[in-house]
Enzyme design. Structure first.
Site, PDB file in Angstrom:
ATOM      1  NE  ARG A  25      20.239   1.730  -2.931  1.00  0.00           N
ATOM      2  CZ  ARG A  25      19.892   3.005  -2.750  1.00  0.00           C
ATOM      3  NH1 ARG A  25      20.813   3.910  -2.544  1.00  0.00           N
ATOM      4  NH2 ARG A  25      18.609   3.352  -2.811  1.00  0.00           N
TER       5      ARG A  25
ATOM      6  CB  SER B 164      15.210   9.101  -5.325  1.00  0.00           C
ATOM      7  OG  SER B 164      15.517   7.844  -4.775  1.00  0.00           O
TER       8      SER B 164
ATOM      9  CG  HIS C 132      17.549  13.971  -5.009  1.00  0.00           C
ATOM     10  ND1 HIS C 132      18.469  14.261  -4.021  1.00  0.00           N
ATOM     11  CD2 HIS C 132      16.592  13.201  -4.438  1.00  0.00           C
ATOM     12  CE1 HIS C 132      18.098  13.665  -2.894  1.00  0.00           C
ATOM     13  NE2 HIS C 132      16.961  13.023  -3.115  1.00  0.00           N
TER      14      HIS C 132
ATOM     15  CB  CYS D  76      15.528  14.833  -0.556  1.00  0.00           C
ATOM     16  SG  CYS D  76      14.403  13.443  -0.865  1.00  0.00           S
TER      17      CYS D  76
ATOM     18  CE  LYS E 173      13.547   5.184  -3.960  1.00  0.00           C
ATOM     19  NZ  LYS E 173      14.765   4.361  -4.189  1.00  0.00           N
TER      20      LYS E 173
ATOM     21  CD  GLU F  70      20.962  16.591  -5.560  1.00  0.00           C
ATOM     22  OE1 GLU F  70      20.813  15.672  -4.731  1.00  0.00           O
ATOM     23  OE2 GLU F  70      20.055  17.404  -5.840  1.00  0.00           O
TER      24      GLU F  70
END
Length: 319
Positions: free
Chosen positions: A249, A192, A235, A142, A163, A237
């Site tokens: 969050r 993200s 991502h 990223c 985003k 992972e």
């Protein structure tokens, strides 16, 4: 084969519950085998979560892996206890005289900042310089991938209007490249981030190849043609709940641009459990990287054979 990790690392308990074979350093010393040395430069705020995610991705490889966790000295994490860093992490100054078969540099939540304004930018450029001469292949995740493209190739990143957030469908661009060997023509991966790489700028470099992209998520996977540098803009992972945790969050922070992660919650209902559609791809990505970009190319003796030269003695006995 196991992953060798520091004694008492909290990730070990999670991985063992998942029946993933991990081995502490004391036991590994008794093994008569040449392990692959992998450094993980962890720039993420909550380091224990990222440790577990990445170690899980590396766990399917059949050769023993010896892991060094690395953190920055120029920035002290506010979200990871200091005793955890002291117990399990090394600084770049502590590893800069070593050589590694592979290195992973994680992303960081700083995409909206200029590179020069990131507090550890100078230290990160030292690490990226180090990786060229002392690491067989480096995997950038990223923001780290965007930073490395800028540092090595002068390719800029650009802040997006919204985003890039969700699980997107991707297509393989070159089925003959070993990094995407075994992929389906279409696969899914989470994104993200607040910044992107422009395709036209990337394609001007004759050293880089786009291996996978997404109509909605943009450029996903890029590699240098000499296999030394890999850049993953997503991502793979991530755990099942990572995108949900990030969403909650951001809501708690009262951010004005928060939206549900796309293609993640069934019927876009955050009360429903997300379905993981990227797990097999994630494992295959890291296994392919370790096999074709690290194991097949790395010198048998990291300190007497050259990493960036042509006279290599391969781990598998071929030359």
């Amino acid at each position: 084969m196991p992953i060798v990790i520091p004694q008492d690392l909290p990730a070990a308990e999670v991985l063992e519950r998942e029946n993933i074979f991990v081995m502490n350093e004391l036991r590994a010393e008794r093994q008569d085998i040449r392990p692959l040395k992998i450094a993980i430069v962890n720039l993420m705020p909550i380091k224990s979560v990222t440790e577990t995610q990445l170690l899980r991705m590396l766990s399917n490889f059949p050769v023993q892996l010896e892991i060094d966790l690395v953190t920055t000295e120029s920035y002290q994490s506010r979200n990871t206890p200091e005793d955890h860093l002291k117990s399990f992490y090394k600084s770049f100054n502590e590893i800069k005289h070593q050589k590694y078969d592979g290195m992973i540099i994680t992303g960081a939540p700083v995409e909206k900042m200029r590179y020069s304004d990131v507090s550890y930018w100078h230290e990160l450029t030292e690490i990226m310089d180090f990786s060229i001469k002392n690491v067989t292949s480096t995997f950038h995740i990223c923001w780290a991938g965007q930073a490395a493209m800028f540092y090595h190739y002068g390719i800029h990143n650009y802040v997006t209007d919204e985003k890039v957030f969700g699980v997107f469908k991707h297509r393989v661009k070159n089925n003959h490249n070993e990094l995407v060997r075994g992929y389906d023509d279409v696969f899914y991966a989470p994104h993200s981030r607040h910044a992107e790489i422009i395709r036209d700028e990337l394609e001007r470099s004759s050293d880089l190849e786009i291996l996978a992209d997404s109509e909605d998520g943009g450029i996903y996977l890029v590699a240098s043609k000499d296999k030394k540098l890999v850049f993953c803009n997503g991502h793979s992972e991530y755990d099942a709940w990572t995108l949900k945790d990030e969403y909650l969050r951001d809501v708690a922070k009262g951010l004005t641009d928060v939206r549900l992660p796309l293609n993640y919650f069934p019927n876009n209902d955050p009360k429903k459990e997300p379905l993981v559609t990227w797990r097999s791809h994630g494992h295959l990505l890291y296994t392919n990287w370790l096999n074709y970009y690290v194991y097949q190319l790395t010198p048998f003796d990291l300190y007497t054979d050259t990493i960036d030269g042509s006279d290599r003695l391969y781990l598998n006995g071929n030359s």
